[in-house]
Design an enzyme around this catalytic site. Structure first.
Site, PDB file in Angstrom:
ATOM      1  N   ARG A  36      44.719  19.464  -6.023  1.00  0.00           N
ATOM      2  CA  ARG A  36      44.287  18.707  -4.861  1.00  0.00           C
ATOM      3  C   ARG A  36      44.871  17.483  -4.363  1.00  0.00           C
ATOM      4  O   ARG A  36      45.032  16.894  -3.541  1.00  0.00           O
ATOM      5  CB  ARG A  36      42.879  18.520  -5.341  1.00  0.00           C
ATOM      6  CG  ARG A  36      41.643  19.440  -4.885  1.00  0.00           C
ATOM      7  CD  ARG A  36      40.290  18.867  -5.497  1.00  0.00           C
ATOM      8  NE  ARG A  36      39.219  19.741  -4.612  1.00  0.00           N
ATOM      9  CZ  ARG A  36      37.931  19.626  -4.869  1.00  0.00           C
ATOM     10  NH1 ARG A  36      37.538  18.789  -5.833  1.00  0.00           N
ATOM     11  NH2 ARG A  36      37.200  20.348  -4.414  1.00  0.00           N
ATOM     12  N   LYS A 197      24.519  33.291  -8.382  1.00  0.00           N
ATOM     13  CA  LYS A 197      23.353  33.564  -7.891  1.00  0.00           C
ATOM     14  C   LYS A 197      23.150  33.702  -6.300  1.00  0.00           C
ATOM     15  O   LYS A 197      23.949  33.216  -5.440  1.00  0.00           O
ATOM     16  CB  LYS A 197      22.720  32.107  -8.113  1.00  0.00           C
ATOM     17  CG  LYS A 197      22.373  31.538  -9.336  1.00  0.00           C
ATOM     18  CD  LYS A 197      21.326  30.504  -9.622  1.00  0.00           C
ATOM     19  CE  LYS A 197      20.949  30.358 -10.966  1.00  0.00           C
ATOM     20  NZ  LYS A 197      21.323  28.838 -11.360  1.00  0.00           N
ATOM     21  N   GLY A 351      36.337  26.714  -5.250  1.00  0.00           N
ATOM     22  CA  GLY A 351      35.764  26.916  -6.225  1.00  0.00           C
ATOM     23  C   GLY A 351      36.047  27.586  -7.505  1.00  0.00           C
ATOM     24  O   GLY A 351      37.400  27.627  -7.792  1.00  0.00           O
ATOM     25  N   GLY A 374      32.164  23.578  -2.328  1.00  0.00           N
ATOM     26  CA  GLY A 374      30.872  23.247  -1.386  1.00  0.00           C
ATOM     27  C   GLY A 374      31.267  23.342   0.002  1.00  0.00           C
ATOM     28  O   GLY A 374      30.625  23.949   0.703  1.00  0.00           O
TER      29      GLY A 374
HETATM   30  N1  LIG Z   1      27.585  39.189 -14.445  1.00  0.00           N
HETATM   31  C1  LIG Z   1      27.532  37.841 -14.408  1.00  0.00           C
HETATM   32  N2  LIG Z   1      26.479  37.109 -15.338  1.00  0.00           N
HETATM   33  C2  LIG Z   1      26.441  35.782 -15.304  1.00  0.00           C
HETATM   34  N3  LIG Z   1      27.148  35.024 -14.985  1.00  0.00           N
HETATM   35  C3  LIG Z   1      28.083  35.559 -13.854  1.00  0.00           C
HETATM   36  C4  LIG Z   1      28.335  36.883 -13.790  1.00  0.00           C
HETATM   37  N4  LIG Z   1      29.396  36.945 -12.877  1.00  0.00           N
HETATM   38  C5  LIG Z   1      29.688  35.771 -12.617  1.00  0.00           C
HETATM   39  N5  LIG Z   1      29.120  34.754 -13.168  1.00  0.00           N
HETATM   40  C6  LIG Z   1      29.235  33.495 -13.317  1.00  0.00           C
HETATM   41  O1  LIG Z   1      29.116  32.927 -12.198  1.00  0.00           O
HETATM   42  C7  LIG Z   1      29.928  31.517 -12.193  1.00  0.00           C
HETATM   43  C8  LIG Z   1      30.585  31.376 -10.783  1.00  0.00           C
HETATM   44  O2  LIG Z   1      29.350  31.306  -9.769  1.00  0.00           O
HETATM   45  P1  LIG Z   1      29.361  30.239  -8.725  1.00  0.00           P
HETATM   46  O3  LIG Z   1      28.328  30.647  -7.669  1.00  0.00           O
HETATM   47  O4  LIG Z   1      29.250  28.852  -9.230  1.00  0.00           O
HETATM   48  O5  LIG Z   1      30.871  30.787  -8.137  1.00  0.00           O
HETATM   49  P2  LIG Z   1      31.658  30.056  -6.747  1.00  0.00           P
HETATM   50  O6  LIG Z   1      30.853  29.988  -5.575  1.00  0.00           O
HETATM   51  O7  LIG Z   1      32.838  30.622  -6.758  1.00  0.00           O
HETATM   52  O8  LIG Z   1      31.901  28.591  -7.370  1.00  0.00           O
HETATM   53  P3  LIG Z   1      31.796  27.144  -6.620  1.00  0.00           P
HETATM   54  O9  LIG Z   1      30.260  27.111  -6.613  1.00  0.00           O
HETATM   55  O10 LIG Z   1      32.556  26.403  -7.690  1.00  0.00           O
HETATM   56  O11 LIG Z   1      32.469  27.144  -5.330  1.00  0.00           O
HETATM   57  C9  LIG Z   1      31.093  31.669 -13.090  1.00  0.00           C
HETATM   58  O12 LIG Z   1      30.856  30.698 -13.833  1.00  0.00           O
HETATM   59  C10 LIG Z   1      30.668  32.980 -13.832  1.00  0.00           C
HETATM   60  O13 LIG Z   1      30.916  33.009 -15.172  1.00  0.00           O
HETATM   61  O1  LIG Z   2      34.826  19.289  -5.803  1.00  0.00           O
HETATM   62  C1  LIG Z   2      34.061  19.300  -4.733  1.00  0.00           C
HETATM   63  O2  LIG Z   2      33.584  20.159  -4.413  1.00  0.00           O
HETATM   64  C2  LIG Z   2      34.162  18.118  -3.799  1.00  0.00           C
HETATM   65  O3  LIG Z   2      35.205  17.004  -4.436  1.00  0.00           O
HETATM   66  C3  LIG Z   2      32.669  17.408  -3.678  1.00  0.00           C
HETATM   67  O4  LIG Z   2      32.185  16.945  -4.648  1.00  0.00           O
HETATM   68  P1  LIG Z   2      30.533  16.796  -4.966  1.00  0.00           P
HETATM   69  O5  LIG Z   2      30.001  18.321  -5.035  1.00  0.00           O
HETATM   70  O6  LIG Z   2      30.441  16.100  -6.070  1.00  0.00           O
HETATM   71  O7  LIG Z   2      30.170  16.061  -3.815  1.00  0.00           O
END
Ligand SMILES: Nc1ncnc2c1ncn2[C@@H]1O[C@H](COP(=O)(O)OP(=O)(O)OP(=O)(O)O)[C@@H](O)[C@H]1O
Ligand SMILES: O=C(O)[C@H](O)COP(=O)(O)O
Length: 394
Positions: A36, A197, A351, A374
């Site tokens: 970043r 989720k 993410g 996010g």
């Molecule tokens: N089959 C599964 N069972 C349980 N957990 C799982 C499974 N598949 C993936 N995960 C978990 O889901 C998590 C990621 O989910 P999340 O919804 O936060 O993803 P993301 O949207 O890419 O991340 P962010 O919210 O940081 O953008 C990981 O920690 C992973 O281990």
């Molecule tokens: O890491 C992030 O997604 C941004 O820096 C925003 O952080 P926050 O979810 O704590 O607002």
């Protein structure tokens, strides 16, 4: 983009308050991933070259309006100094007389980093007084913090009402790439949605169902869809209250002619651990006391085929528990397919998917990796980002 950018204003000799997203991972006072910080360099270097006095502001972590020593930005300033090859002055506060005095010492082209803006309760409340106090430090506001653009905070939104307010290059690029994907995509257009989720991805799935040709589902959320089809999923992740919603998504896909891809096989384990016993089973054969932690090899092949035939792919969320090597293969296979898809424009929606691509050493093979977690999710949901809305129109 219909917003003004740093190219549209004259910053020579001016004090520029530049909001960046330096919310980087740290361990024992050292920055462990500077992606970043590097992503903000084009804007910072441009402002320096134009003769601005560059005042940088960022949050780090969630200190909840209080000073938390481990969340100071000193290590970030050090890393930034190294990257710029120039000393970056770091203040211990983010506004007030001491900060004003430090800014008064600045020459054209100098860079100063303010303390973590979330040490003040007014930041997250978008307190107008704090926004004014930030604005008093500068003549111009630049927002390059795409990762925080979904937050209406004093340093991301409030301040923009007091100064000429424009976007930086990173903000511009993120909005252009994600915006083009959603408004005028090259086809076939495929979205891959994974992660933990259904609850977190409802808005994205809803919005993308109106736009994509192919929707691929993986990760923990896939099992609620499997359950919705009437199969048993053992101890896999299930959101009971989202089963009906999952059904409605599958029906909507059919109505709209969207190809809806779900896992056909899965890696199941007898424990949520890297050393658990594991085996591959068809999706309708998950044993009752095992849990699905990754997509299986047939699914990986199926998803790879779809990816290779696409012109544009957006990926958000891992296909399995990729943090454990035993369940990283599905996520790795998707990352590898994206890397191999030479005629496909590949967008990683930030993410965990961005972390996964980095982990597998495939980051430089992707066309765009969003710096927003996010923020990119909300953008993909079709929401307006307050940090962008507040900037001056062209
Ligand atoms: N089959 C599964 N069972 C349980 N957990 C799982 C499974 N598949 C993936 N995960 C978990 O889901 C998590 C990621 O989910 P999340 O919804 O936060 O993803 P993301 O949207 O890419 O991340 P962010 O919210 O940081 O953008 C990981 O920690 C992973 O281990
Ligand atoms: O890491 C992030 O997604 C941004 O820096 C925003 O952080 P926050 O979810 O704590 O607002």
């Amino acid at each position: 983009m219909n917003k003004k950018t740093v190219r549209d204003i004259d910053v020579k000799g001016k004090r520029v308050f530049c909001r960046v997203d330096f919310n980087v991972p740290m361990q024992n006072g050292v920055v462990t991933d500077d992606t970043r910080i590097r992503a903000a360099l084009p804007t910072i270097q441009y402002l320096m070259e134009q003769g601005a006095k560059v005042i940088l502001a960022s949050h780090l972590g969630r200190p909840k309006g209080k000073v938390v020593e481990e969340m100071r930005l000193n290590a970030v300033a050090e890393r930034l100094s190294e990257l710029l090859g120039k000393r970056v002055v770091k203040t211990d506060e983010a506004y007030g007389d001491a900060v004003k005095a430090a800014i008064a010492e600045m020459n054209e082209g100098d860079v100063l980093l303010l303390e973590n803006v979330r040490f003040y309760p007014g930041e997250e409340k978008n307190d107008p007084e704090l926004a004014k106090a930030f604005a008093e430090l500068a003549d111009v506001y630049v927002n390059d913090a795409f990762g925080a653009a979904h937050r209406a905070h004093a340093s991301t939104e409030g301040i923009a009402h007091h100064l000429p307010a424009v976007a930086g290059f990173l903000m511009e690029k993120e909005i252009e790439v994600l915006g083009k994907a959603l408004s005028n995509p090259d086809r076939p257009f495929t979205a891959i949605i994974g992660g933990a989720k259904v609850k977190d991805k409802i808005g994205v799935i809803e919005n993308l169902l109106d736009k994509v040709d192919n929707l691929i589902i993986g990760g923990g959320l896939a099992y609620t869809f499997v359950k919705a089809l009437g199969y048993e999923i053992g101890k896999s992740l299930l959101e009971e209250d989202k089963i009906e919603l999952a059904k409605s998504f599958m029906e909507k896909a059919k109505e709209k002619g969207v190809n809806f891809y779900m896992p056909v096989d899965t890696v199941v384990a007898d424990d949520f651990s890297n050393d658990a016993n594991k085996k591959v089973v068809n999706i309708d054969e998950i044993p009752s006391d095992w849990e699905g932690l990754d997509i299986g090899p047939k699914t990986r092949e199926l998803y790879r085929d779809v990816i290779l035939k696409s012109k544009l792919v957006i990926w958000n969320g891992p296909m399995g528990v990729f943090e454990m090597d035993a369940f990283a293969e599905g996520t790795k296979a998707v990352a590898q397919a994206l890397a191999d898809a030479k005629d496909t424009y590949t967008v990683i929606g930030g993410g965990d998917s961005a972390a996964a691509v980095e982990k597998f050493g495939l980051a430089d093979k992707m066309d765009h990796i969003s710096t927003g977690g996010g923020a990119s999710l909300e953008f993909m949901e079709g929401k307006q980002l307050p940090g962008v809305v507040a900037l001056n129109d062209k």
